[in-house]
Design an enzyme around this catalytic site. Structure first.
Site, PDB file in Angstrom:
ATOM      1  N   LYS A 201       1.209  -8.994   0.850  1.00 25.85           N
ATOM      2  CA  LYS A 201       1.842  -7.671   0.866  1.00 25.85           C
ATOM      3  C   LYS A 201       1.426  -6.838  -0.355  1.00 25.85           C
ATOM      4  O   LYS A 201       1.028  -5.677  -0.253  1.00 25.85           O
ATOM      5  CB  LYS A 201       3.359  -7.851   0.897  1.00 25.85           C
ATOM      6  CG  LYS A 201       4.148  -6.617   0.604  1.00 25.85           C
ATOM      7  CD  LYS A 201       4.009  -5.608   1.707  1.00 25.85           C
ATOM      8  CE  LYS A 201       4.431  -4.230   1.233  1.00 25.85           C
ATOM      9  NZ  LYS A 201       4.774  -3.356   2.308  1.00 25.85           N
ATOM     10  N   CYS A 255       5.641   2.270  -2.739  1.00 26.33           N
ATOM     11  CA  CYS A 255       4.813   1.092  -2.462  1.00 26.33           C
ATOM     12  C   CYS A 255       3.549   1.081  -3.293  1.00 26.33           C
ATOM     13  O   CYS A 255       3.383   0.259  -4.188  1.00 26.33           O
ATOM     14  CB  CYS A 255       4.450   1.082  -0.991  1.00 26.33           C
ATOM     15  SG  CYS A 255       5.848   1.474   0.045  1.00 26.33           S
TER      16      CYS A 255
HETATM   17  N1  SAJ Z   1      -3.055   9.063  -1.099  1.00 27.31           N
HETATM   18  C1  SAJ Z   1      -4.150   9.639  -1.747  1.00 27.31           C
HETATM   19  N2  SAJ Z   1      -5.383   9.552  -1.173  1.00 27.31           N
HETATM   20  C2  SAJ Z   1      -5.585   8.917   0.009  1.00 27.31           C
HETATM   21  C3  SAJ Z   1      -4.480   8.310   0.660  1.00 27.31           C
HETATM   22  C4  SAJ Z   1      -3.224   8.399   0.076  1.00 27.31           C
HETATM   23  O1  SAJ Z   1      -4.016  10.233  -2.832  1.00 27.31           O
HETATM   24  O2  SAJ Z   1      -6.726   8.909   0.476  1.00 27.31           O
HETATM   25  C5  SAJ Z   1      -1.694   9.143  -1.704  1.00 27.31           C
HETATM   26  C6  SAJ Z   1      -0.657   9.828  -0.804  1.00 27.31           C
HETATM   27  O3  SAJ Z   1      -0.708  11.228  -0.929  1.00 27.31           O
HETATM   28  C7  SAJ Z   1       0.634   9.232  -1.320  1.00 27.31           C
HETATM   29  C8  SAJ Z   1       0.232   7.822  -1.741  1.00 27.31           C
HETATM   30  O4  SAJ Z   1      -1.181   7.834  -1.854  1.00 27.31           O
HETATM   31  O5  SAJ Z   1       1.113   9.904  -2.466  1.00 27.31           O
HETATM   32  C9  SAJ Z   1       0.651   6.718  -0.776  1.00 27.31           C
HETATM   33  O6  SAJ Z   1       0.569   7.157   0.551  1.00 27.31           O
HETATM   34  P1  SAJ Z   1      -0.015   6.317   1.769  1.00 27.31           P
HETATM   35  O7  SAJ Z   1       0.102   7.173   2.963  1.00 27.31           O
HETATM   36  O8  SAJ Z   1      -1.363   5.798   1.446  1.00 27.31           O
HETATM   37  O9  SAJ Z   1       0.926   5.022   1.837  1.00 27.31           O
HETATM   38  P2  SAJ Z   1       2.532   4.775   1.815  1.00 27.31           P
HETATM   39  O10 SAJ Z   1       2.943   4.540   0.399  1.00 27.31           O
HETATM   40  O11 SAJ Z   1       3.256   5.827   2.567  1.00 27.31           O
HETATM   41  O12 SAJ Z   1       2.621   3.399   2.635  1.00 27.31           O
HETATM   42  C10 SAJ Z   1       1.949   2.249   2.154  1.00 27.31           C
HETATM   43  C11 SAJ Z   1       1.128   1.613   3.289  1.00 27.31           C
HETATM   44  N3  SAJ Z   1       0.240   0.582   2.757  1.00 27.31           N
HETATM   45  C12 SAJ Z   1      -1.088   0.566   3.014  1.00 27.31           C
HETATM   46  O13 SAJ Z   1      -1.630   1.435   3.666  1.00 27.31           O
HETATM   47  C13 SAJ Z   1      -1.860  -0.565   2.464  1.00 27.31           C
HETATM   48  C14 SAJ Z   1       2.082   1.016   4.329  1.00 27.31           C
HETATM   49  O14 SAJ Z   1       1.340   0.329   5.327  1.00 27.31           O
HETATM   50  C15 SAJ Z   1       3.070   0.048   3.671  1.00 27.31           C
HETATM   51  O15 SAJ Z   1       4.007  -0.465   4.611  1.00 27.31           O
HETATM   52  C16 SAJ Z   1       3.838   0.825   2.629  1.00 27.31           C
HETATM   53  O16 SAJ Z   1       2.906   1.316   1.657  1.00 27.31           O
HETATM   54  C17 SAJ Z   1       4.861  -0.114   1.992  1.00 27.31           C
HETATM   55  O17 SAJ Z   1       6.063   0.027   2.318  1.00 27.31           O
HETATM   56  O18 SAJ Z   1       4.476  -1.018   1.249  1.00 27.31           O
END
Ligand code: SAJ
Length: 406
Positions: A201, A255
């Site tokens: 995880k 996360c």
């Molecule tokens: N972000 C970027 N650039 C990107 C992608 C995301 O700057 O290319 C930023 C987003 O704007 C945001 C942050 O990263 O601020 C996180 O967003 P996210 O959409 O990537 O992920 P979370 O935090 O909403 O959800 C993540 C997911 N984990 C993965 O993709 C490995 C989700 O599957 C998990 O269940 C979740 O964390 C969790 O609960 O752990």
């Protein structure tokens, strides 16, 4: 009957999903107000498809209460905050929930922890609780760690389709819980041991954090020499083995901006790339703040004083502000003893901030420069309203002449 403990962002959709697929579910949360809202037929946060799922689950007989139930299966999905200074997980809510379960559960019960925990938490904090109540693990009580993987904004779809991991001490118990999740989950479900499940995880979220940091670092390099990072990433990604993520104003949520610190906290001398990546991501709101000052000093823009941040949530189309880059930027502004930035987010209806707006048009009427912190659908659909503004677009979504980027 399954008793789901903790009806927040993960517990609620999971409970609803099981109930709507015919599992008898009672959801428990110690927050009386939250339970009353659910019992009044209302959901407690906004999420695609959640309302529908809620109706189905209610029709199937799901119940919500503040009481822990006497049953044979528990799913614990309470928050696991982290200590900002030690960078370690704070297991107090999981420990408290498991203690409360121990007070009521029947012998032979399976306790599934879904909350994200740092590797080793089940051994260090949860097993001792079970023993403290006089139970023998593996005989009287069985422990399972089944970390959630769903992404806010697409939770309902991902609950149905994502692959899952079940960590258990013994195969038979793992298979039993696999069958429970298979009542709704169409993905493959891997059964492994608890420590491996804990580690996977955290590693998954760390993978994403490190890759976002790489994109953010590229953005800084390109800014330094005035190159177009988006064009560079677009071209690189046409290579069959390259898939660079997108730079942004920072990383928020509970996360990706948190879990990798668990590895840094536990392995400070080994987790070097991870440590540096987290610092890069954490530095982005400051980078944006500097960029705002830089643009305000550009020739012809010296008169600009009214600057507005668009978006307060940690990402697009959700109402969750935890660890959001905009909050980090506002804190940074406060450290510089300033307070002039205006803020607006269509998803944040409560009045929480100084200079906060609740309507896009009023917000726009009061600013000369807009900083796109979050790429909500609302702003994507209204780019024509920005034609007379100075725009700092941190997500490369505004297709107008003269837009500034990070
Ligand atoms: N972000 C970027 N650039 C990107 C992608 C995301 O700057 O290319 C930023 C987003 O704007 C945001 C942050 O990263 O601020 C996180 O967003 P996210 O959409 O990537 O992920 P979370 O935090 O909403 O959800 C993540 C997911 N984990 C993965 O993709 C490995 C989700 O599957 C998990 O269940 C979740 O964390 C969790 O609960 O752990």
């Amino acid at each position: 009957m399954v008793n789901v403990i903790g009806l927040g962002y993960i517990g609620l959709p999971t409970a609803l999903m099981m109930a709507s697929h015919g599992v008898e579910v009672i959801g428990t949360d110690y927050n009386e107000k939250l339970v009353a809202t659910l019992n009044a037929g209302k959901t407690t946060f906004k999420e695609n498809g959640l309302e529908n799922l809620f109706q189905q689950a209610v029709e199937m007989g799901i119940q919500f209460t503040t009481e822990y139930q006497k049953t044979d299966t528990y799913i614990v999905s309470v928050p696991t905050p982290y200590d900002k200074f030690s960078k370690k997980v704070d297991p107090r809510y999981v420990v408290a929930a498991v203690k409360d379960v121990m007070k009521v559960c029947q012998k032979g019960a399976i306790v599934v922890v879904e909350s994200t925990v740092s590797p080793g938490t089940m051994d260090r904090y949860i097993r001792p609780v079970v023993k403290e109540y006089g139970f023998v693990i593996g005989e009287d009580i069985h422990l399972v760690h089944a970390p959630e993987r769903i992404i806010p904004g697409n939770m309902v779809y991902e609950l149905l389709h994502n692959n899952r991991t079940i960590g258990a001490d013994n195969r038979e118990i793992g298979e039993k819980i696999k069958t429970l999740y298979a009542s709704f989950c169409q993905g493959s479900i891997v059964v492994t041991d608890i420590r491996t499940a804990e580690m996977t995880k955290v590693v998954e979220n760390t993978f994403r954090a490190v890759n976002i940091a790489f994109a953010n670092e590229l953005a800084k390099i390109c800014r330094h020499d005035n190159m177009d990072v988006y064009e560079i990433i677009r071209i690189c990604n046409m290579h069959p083995r390259v898939n660079i993520l997108q730079p942004g104003p920072g990383v928020g949520g509970h996360c990706i901006s948190v879990d990798p610190w668990f590895l840094v906290g536990d392995y400070p001398s080994l987790a070097r790339v991870i440590d540096e990546s987290m610092r890069t991501n954490d530095g982005m709101p400051d980078f944006v703040l500097n960029r705002i000052y830089e643009i305000m000093k550009t020739e012809g823009l010296e008169d600009i004083t009214r600057v507005g941040l668009y978006g307060l949530t940690y990402k697009e189309n959700v109402d969750d502000m935890r660890e959001s880059p905009t909050l980090q930027l506002l804190q940074s502004q406060a450290r510089h003893l300033a307070s002039g930035l205006k803020v607006y987010d269509p998803f944040i209806t409560e009045d929480i901030f100084k200079n906060q707006y609740h309507d896009l048009n009023t917000f726009l009427a009061d600013i000369d420069m807009i900083v796109i912190m979050v790429k909500h659908a609302e702003i994507r659909e209204n780019t024509d309203l920005l034609a007379d503004k100075v725009v700092l677009d941190c997500h490369n979504i505004i297709d107008l002449p003269g837009v500034y980027h990070i």
